[in-house]
Scaffold this motif. Sequence first.
Motif, PDB file in Angstrom:
ATOM      1  N   SER A 109       0.849  -1.196   0.000  1.00 24.54           N
ATOM      2  CA  SER A 109       0.000   0.000   0.000  1.00 24.54           C
ATOM      3  C   SER A 109       0.886   1.248   0.000  1.00 24.54           C
ATOM      4  O   SER A 109       2.099   1.163   0.254  1.00 24.54           O
ATOM      5  CB  SER A 109      -0.895  -0.001   1.245  1.00 24.54           C
ATOM      6  N   TYR A 110       0.286   2.391  -0.250  1.00 24.08           N
ATOM      7  CA  TYR A 110       1.053   3.641  -0.224  1.00 24.08           C
ATOM      8  C   TYR A 110       1.683   3.850   1.143  1.00 24.08           C
ATOM      9  O   TYR A 110       2.822   4.307   1.266  1.00 24.08           O
ATOM     10  CB  TYR A 110       0.138   4.823  -0.548  1.00 24.08           C
ATOM     11  N   ARG A 111       0.919   3.492   2.186  1.00 26.32           N
ATOM     12  CA  ARG A 111       1.431   3.670   3.542  1.00 26.32           C
ATOM     13  C   ARG A 111       2.640   2.771   3.792  1.00 26.32           C
ATOM     14  O   ARG A 111       3.636   3.179   4.400  1.00 26.32           O
ATOM     15  CB  ARG A 111       0.324   3.344   4.546  1.00 26.32           C
ATOM     16  N   GLU A 112       2.551   1.535   3.299  1.00 26.34           N
ATOM     17  CA  GLU A 112       3.681   0.607   3.487  1.00 26.34           C
ATOM     18  C   GLU A 112       4.893   1.089   2.702  1.00 26.34           C
ATOM     19  O   GLU A 112       6.035   1.019   3.181  1.00 26.34           O
ATOM     20  CB  GLU A 112       3.282  -0.807   3.031  1.00 26.34           C
ATOM     21  N   ILE A 113       4.640   1.587   1.492  1.00 26.93           N
ATOM     22  CA  ILE A 113       5.741   2.100   0.678  1.00 26.93           C
ATOM     23  C   ILE A 113       6.405   3.284   1.383  1.00 26.93           C
ATOM     24  O   ILE A 113       7.634   3.422   1.401  1.00 26.93           O
ATOM     25  CB  ILE A 113       5.247   2.525  -0.719  1.00 26.93           C
ATOM     26  N   ALA A 114       5.581   4.140   1.979  1.00 24.20           N
ATOM     27  CA  ALA A 114       6.121   5.292   2.701  1.00 24.20           C
ATOM     28  C   ALA A 114       7.010   4.828   3.854  1.00 24.20           C
ATOM     29  O   ALA A 114       8.091   5.373   4.088  1.00 24.20           O
ATOM     30  CB  ALA A 114       4.973   6.169   3.222  1.00 24.20           C
ATOM     31  N   ALA A 115       6.571   3.795   4.569  1.00 24.27           N
ATOM     32  CA  ALA A 115       7.343   3.301   5.707  1.00 24.27           C
ATOM     33  C   ALA A 115       8.668   2.694   5.252  1.00 24.27           C
ATOM     34  O   ALA A 115       9.714   2.878   5.879  1.00 24.27           O
ATOM     35  CB  ALA A 115       6.537   2.253   6.482  1.00 24.27           C
ATOM     36  N   ILE A 116       8.641   1.981   4.131  1.00 22.66           N
ATOM     37  CA  ILE A 116       9.858   1.301   3.659  1.00 22.66           C
ATOM     38  C   ILE A 116      10.862   2.310   3.133  1.00 22.66           C
ATOM     39  O   ILE A 116      12.062   2.214   3.386  1.00 22.66           O
ATOM     40  CB  ILE A 116       9.497   0.282   2.562  1.00 22.66           C
ATOM     41  N   THR A 117      10.367   3.301   2.403  1.00 18.59           N
ATOM     42  CA  THR A 117      11.284   4.227   1.735  1.00 18.59           C
ATOM     43  C   THR A 117      11.591   5.464   2.565  1.00 18.59           C
ATOM     44  O   THR A 117      12.496   6.229   2.225  1.00 18.59           O
ATOM     45  CB  THR A 117      10.686   4.682   0.397  1.00 18.59           C
ATOM     46  N   GLY A 118      10.794   5.688   3.600  1.00 16.22           N
ATOM     47  CA  GLY A 118      11.015   6.895   4.399  1.00 16.22           C
ATOM     48  C   GLY A 118      10.409   8.142   3.785  1.00 16.22           C
ATOM     49  O   GLY A 118      10.686   9.257   4.215  1.00 16.22           O
TER      50      GLY A 118
END
Lengths: 265, 172
Positions: free
Chosen positions: B130-139
């Motif tokens: 999800s966008y939220r997961e991507i945000a967490a992984i990439t910072g």
Amino acid sequence: MTKCKRWEYLISLSIDGELNNSDQKRLSRHLSGCADCRRIQESMQNMADVLGTWPAIADAEMVGRIKSDILKKAGKIRKRPSAVRTFMPAYVAASILVLFVAVNLWLGPFWLRPAPIRAGLLQNDRIELVFNKPMDKETLQLPEGKDANAANVANADMKTLFAGSACGTCKKEASAPLKQKQQSREYTPYSPSHALENQPGHIPYTLTWRGNTLLVLFARRLPADARFTFIIPATVKDRWGNDLGRTYLVVVDHGQVSIKKTSAR
Amino acid sequence: MSLTPDEFESVYTAYAHSLINFMARLVGRDEAYDLSQEVFLRFYSAKIPDRKVKPWLYQVAYRICIDHWRKKKTVRINTFDQIPESGSAAVDPEAAYLDKEFTAHFARVFNGMPPEYRALLLLRSENRASYREIAAITGLSLESVRSRLYRARMALHRALITGKQGENIDQM
């Protein structure tokens, strides 16, 4: 952002299912009339499809070999445990012990009851009285109204030192010259209220501290056969507020100093 | 070590294949062979709560790959050599050929993009993050994830059409 760039952005969001219903409807209406945006939508959808379905690079064999290598490396690390991790409890305990000893060497053991532990007569003009820990100098106060040039009496119970007289019953001896009493002379303390500072044979003294040591500095040398006692009352406190709990007598006799403790309060 | 062998086995079985594949898409198969071991060895000695294992693994993998790419700058990824025959060959050979050709072309263009943008596209489309997961992984922030995904897609679209790479995605 140009008009279609705004729609392109919404197309990207719609590919990921991130558009709300009203924006999705507006986008659909736009797409029905814009061929360029329809091409972009098709392209973006293709990308997502290719990325979602193209074959993996890593196969099961590669994944298995990587796991073997990891376990071999993990095993080597396990065989050589970190000295710090292994000995951490000992390091912590040793550090705490060193810190504890350092604090106590610096501050003195705070949990012990204070007490005078050693006394000595130096050069016949000073008594050195060593305590087991730093004391509260405020509890060895000068009583009010005393002349600073006269004997400084530590508190009401620290009696003025003098020669040749005794409190109460010895008034008849008060004026006896010193030399007649040399053999059996006892320098008996008087209370400050007797105002004996100017009595013959009286030796003024001052008190001063050096760390844990109380120095009783006499104005002149004591006679070699001087005998007297002064009292450290039970209410004298250490730096942490613990009091002595019992009265101590410091006895000076022919150059020898001894400490005697009385029964508690 | 913080993990028991069984705990490690369970995590490795669940995440290794997709994680190693993700790393291989970013830095190439050979580099991913070594770099993925670093990720799991770090995990072996870390105490990660169960619900944070996947994002932690991908976070570490992403950072290791980006750092590696920055050091090396030229990483050859021969993914198109490893594309198997399409299953549609028996039905329509021409379609299958075109399909394979397109995929090879796509892979060439895709691999020419900066790894940060490739990571976003892979996490969204291949890993279904999800966008939220991507945000967490990439910072990145959520808004940055949205805008960068859009830019990456548009750059890829233009490169696929023109066959030209090197467009400055950040200035789109």
